[in-house]
Design an enzyme around this catalytic site. Structure first.
Site, PDB file in Angstrom:
ATOM      1  N   TYR A 160       0.816  -1.214   0.000  1.00 29.00           N
ATOM      2  CA  TYR A 160       0.000   0.000   0.000  1.00 29.00           C
ATOM      3  C   TYR A 160       0.853   1.269   0.000  1.00 29.00           C
ATOM      4  O   TYR A 160       0.313   2.370  -0.034  1.00 29.00           O
ATOM      5  CB  TYR A 160      -0.910   0.037   1.231  1.00 29.00           C
ATOM      6  CG  TYR A 160      -2.011  -0.970   1.173  1.00 29.00           C
ATOM      7  CD1 TYR A 160      -1.709  -2.319   1.294  1.00 29.00           C
ATOM      8  CD2 TYR A 160      -3.334  -0.596   1.002  1.00 29.00           C
ATOM      9  CE1 TYR A 160      -2.704  -3.273   1.240  1.00 29.00           C
ATOM     10  CE2 TYR A 160      -4.334  -1.548   0.947  1.00 29.00           C
ATOM     11  CZ  TYR A 160      -4.009  -2.877   1.069  1.00 29.00           C
ATOM     12  OH  TYR A 160      -4.994  -3.822   1.007  1.00 29.00           O
ATOM     13  N   LYS A 227       3.484 -14.028   6.049  1.00 33.72           N
ATOM     14  CA  LYS A 227       3.794 -14.972   4.966  1.00 33.72           C
ATOM     15  C   LYS A 227       5.315 -15.103   4.868  1.00 33.72           C
ATOM     16  O   LYS A 227       5.903 -15.069   3.785  1.00 33.72           O
ATOM     17  CB  LYS A 227       3.163 -14.413   3.676  1.00 33.72           C
ATOM     18  CG  LYS A 227       3.083 -15.359   2.526  1.00 33.72           C
ATOM     19  CD  LYS A 227       2.128 -16.510   2.726  1.00 33.72           C
ATOM     20  CE  LYS A 227       2.316 -17.533   1.626  1.00 33.72           C
ATOM     21  NZ  LYS A 227       1.751 -18.843   1.939  1.00 33.72           N
ATOM     22  N   ASP A 281      -1.827 -18.168   5.154  1.00 33.80           N
ATOM     23  CA  ASP A 281      -2.843 -19.003   4.476  1.00 33.80           C
ATOM     24  C   ASP A 281      -3.555 -19.947   5.447  1.00 33.80           C
ATOM     25  O   ASP A 281      -4.778 -20.066   5.419  1.00 33.80           O
ATOM     26  CB  ASP A 281      -2.243 -19.774   3.291  1.00 33.80           C
ATOM     27  CG  ASP A 281      -0.838 -20.253   3.549  1.00 33.80           C
ATOM     28  OD1 ASP A 281       0.031 -20.023   2.705  1.00 33.80           O
ATOM     29  OD2 ASP A 281      -0.602 -20.848   4.624  1.00 33.80           O
ATOM     30  N   ASP A 305      -5.678  -6.887   5.611  1.00 34.32           N
ATOM     31  CA  ASP A 305      -6.845  -6.412   4.866  1.00 34.32           C
ATOM     32  C   ASP A 305      -7.754  -7.595   4.511  1.00 34.32           C
ATOM     33  O   ASP A 305      -8.955  -7.613   4.814  1.00 34.32           O
ATOM     34  CB  ASP A 305      -6.333  -5.717   3.590  1.00 34.32           C
ATOM     35  CG  ASP A 305      -7.419  -4.950   2.862  1.00 34.32           C
ATOM     36  OD1 ASP A 305      -8.557  -4.901   3.359  1.00 34.32           O
ATOM     37  OD2 ASP A 305      -7.129  -4.393   1.795  1.00 34.32           O
TER      38      ASP A 305
END
Ligand code: NAP
Length: 419
Positions: A160, A227, A281, A305
């Site tokens: 972002y 991640k 995940d 998000d």
């Protein structure tokens, strides 16, 4: 300071700092941005609910002095086409706490999202989303009551940050050549390129805020979602920096999962917070299958998000999910849905998201009695199956009411809660 269109209420006091409850007066001036589209309907209804709860909980000893500030279409009308006037930022810096309805991002014309602008200009680095189920809210899962988490999503970094270079542009070609020739990177010709910055500074201040919240509210665990198995130096570093804050700044109050099993036989000792991490995940699966294991969640911007909306769906969706964007000197609470323009001025939509963002704001002020009164009256109203159109279409035997009628019913139920 003197404002052009903002009228500072004559009664009410300014909040002077955010990190100490003694800075919160009994008659605080709180800023509000009405919002575009459905904003006027939900703000009008929600203000009635917040004011009634404060009045009934404190009998006049506490009261909000509302101060309207402007952004979006209402601002453009007042300030000669300026959708985000400078004095809106000034007022938020001066008065520190505010709440906003949704804002339209005008399409085309090089406009940036007004919401992103507010977060970046005021450095509102933590996007805070509590997600819990209220009795009676239609949900797609069997046991929505098991979901009760607060997500701290980083708000200023990651993809972002806006460092992107379109394929075919000279900037893109320059960067591509540098990456290939100087750093040996391999990727297809003609790729769009984006940079994902994640810093120790940005990560640590977020983790600090999440841990302080967990301690204040007696929460049991903070889970770092990342991640890092794939993106080692951004997401993986995020994980490591979070653990560093827990260890170095909150060492007496936190333990890791290894310590939990090695030293405490899997039983969390009284007064400690468990700090653990999960890969992004599998976290989506955990939140569906084992939501009870999670409490406060800390995540980088993009994963946070996705995760916020996915978890919100388990308890009824973004239509009622509240949120806040909080920095060190300004806290801005906000509805998480958009302006739903087709429903503008129809007095039809669900005020829940904005109303519960206001409940968060009352809790932030330490006005827990008023916050609890709204939550309990809300459940009573849903028990009576008095709901707006969006819930009515998911419930058997519901009475569909307008936004304003829903507020009236909820306020009526406050007396029954207090009785
Ligand atoms: P949206 O305004 O959130 O609306 C999408 C759909 O969600 C609505 O058509 C409605 O569904 C449902 N919905 C939203 N709010 C609701 C409420 N309070 N009660 C009941 N149902 C509600 O999303 P969008 O249409 O993608 O975006 C419209 C504008 O909002 C855009 O300009 C966008 O930039 C802006 N936006 C602003 C924010 C923000 O200010 N934070 C966030 C997102 C989008 P049904 O049609 O099924 O009834």
């Amino acid at each position: 300071m003197a404002y052009q269109h903002i009228v500072v209420p004559s009664e009410g006091e300014k909040i002077t700092c955010l990190d100490d409850r003694s800075c919160f007066p009994d008659h605080p001036i709180l800023a509000f941005i009405e919002g575009d589209g459905i904003g006027a309907d939900i703000m009008r209804a929600s203000k009635r609910i917040w004011d009634a709860a404060v009045e009934k909980a404190y009998g006049g000893q506490r009261k909000i002095a509302w101060m309207e500030i402007y952004a979006g279409e209402k601002a453009a009308g007042l300030y000669g086409g300026d959708y985000m006037p400078e004095e809106t930022f000034e007022a938020l810096r001066e008065f520190k706490v505010g709440i906003k309805g949704p804002l339209t991002t005008p399409v085309g014309g090089g406009f940036r999202s007004l919401n992103v602008t507010l977060r970046q200009v005021l450095d509102l680095y933590a996007c805070v989303r509590p997600v819990q189920w209220y009795r009676g809210v239609p949900s797609p899962v069997r046991e929505p009551q098991n979901v009760n988490v607060v997500i701290y999503r980083e708000n200023t970094e990651d993809v972002y940050a806006g460092i992107e270079y379109q394929a075919g542009t000279p900037e893109n070609e320059k960067l591509a050549a540098f990456l290939r020739d100087e750093l040996g990177a391999k990727f297809f010709e003609g790729s769009g390129l984006g940079i994902k910055p994640i810093s120790a500074f940005g990560t640590k201040r977020l983790m600090r805020a999440a841990l302080r919240y967990a301690l204040e509210r007696g929460r049991k665990s903070v889970t770092i979602v990342h991640k890092g198995n794939i993106q080692k130096f951004t997401e993986g570093a995020f994980r490591n920096w979070c653990y560093e804050v827990a260890r170095e700044e909150f060492g007496d109050q936190t333990i890791t999962e290894d310590q939990l099993w090695d030293d405490y036989n899997g039983q969390l000792p009284e007064g400690k917070i468990l700090v653990k991490d999960r890969i992004a995940d599998i976290m989506f699966q955990h939140m569906l299958l084992r939501p009870k294991e999670f409490d406060v969640i800390v995540a980088p911007n993009l994963n946070g998000d996705y995760l916020s909306d996915a978890i919100a769906a388990e308890v009824g969706g973004v239509g009622i999910a509240p949120g806040a964007n909080i920095g060190d000197s300004v806290a801005l609470f906000e509805a998480t849905h958009g302006t739903a323009p087709k429903y503008t001025d129809l007095d039809k939509v669900n005020p829940g998201s904005l109303m519960f963002s206001g409940v968060m704001m009352l809790e932030f002020l330490g006005w827990q009695e008023a916050a609890d009164l709204i939550a309990r009256a809300y459940e009573r109203t849903l028990d009576q199956k008095t709901v707006t159109y969006d819930f009515a279409r998911q419930m058997d035997g519901a009475t569909e009411v307008r936004t304003s009628e829903f507020a009236t019913a909820l306020i009526g139920n406050m007396d029954a809660v207090l009785a």
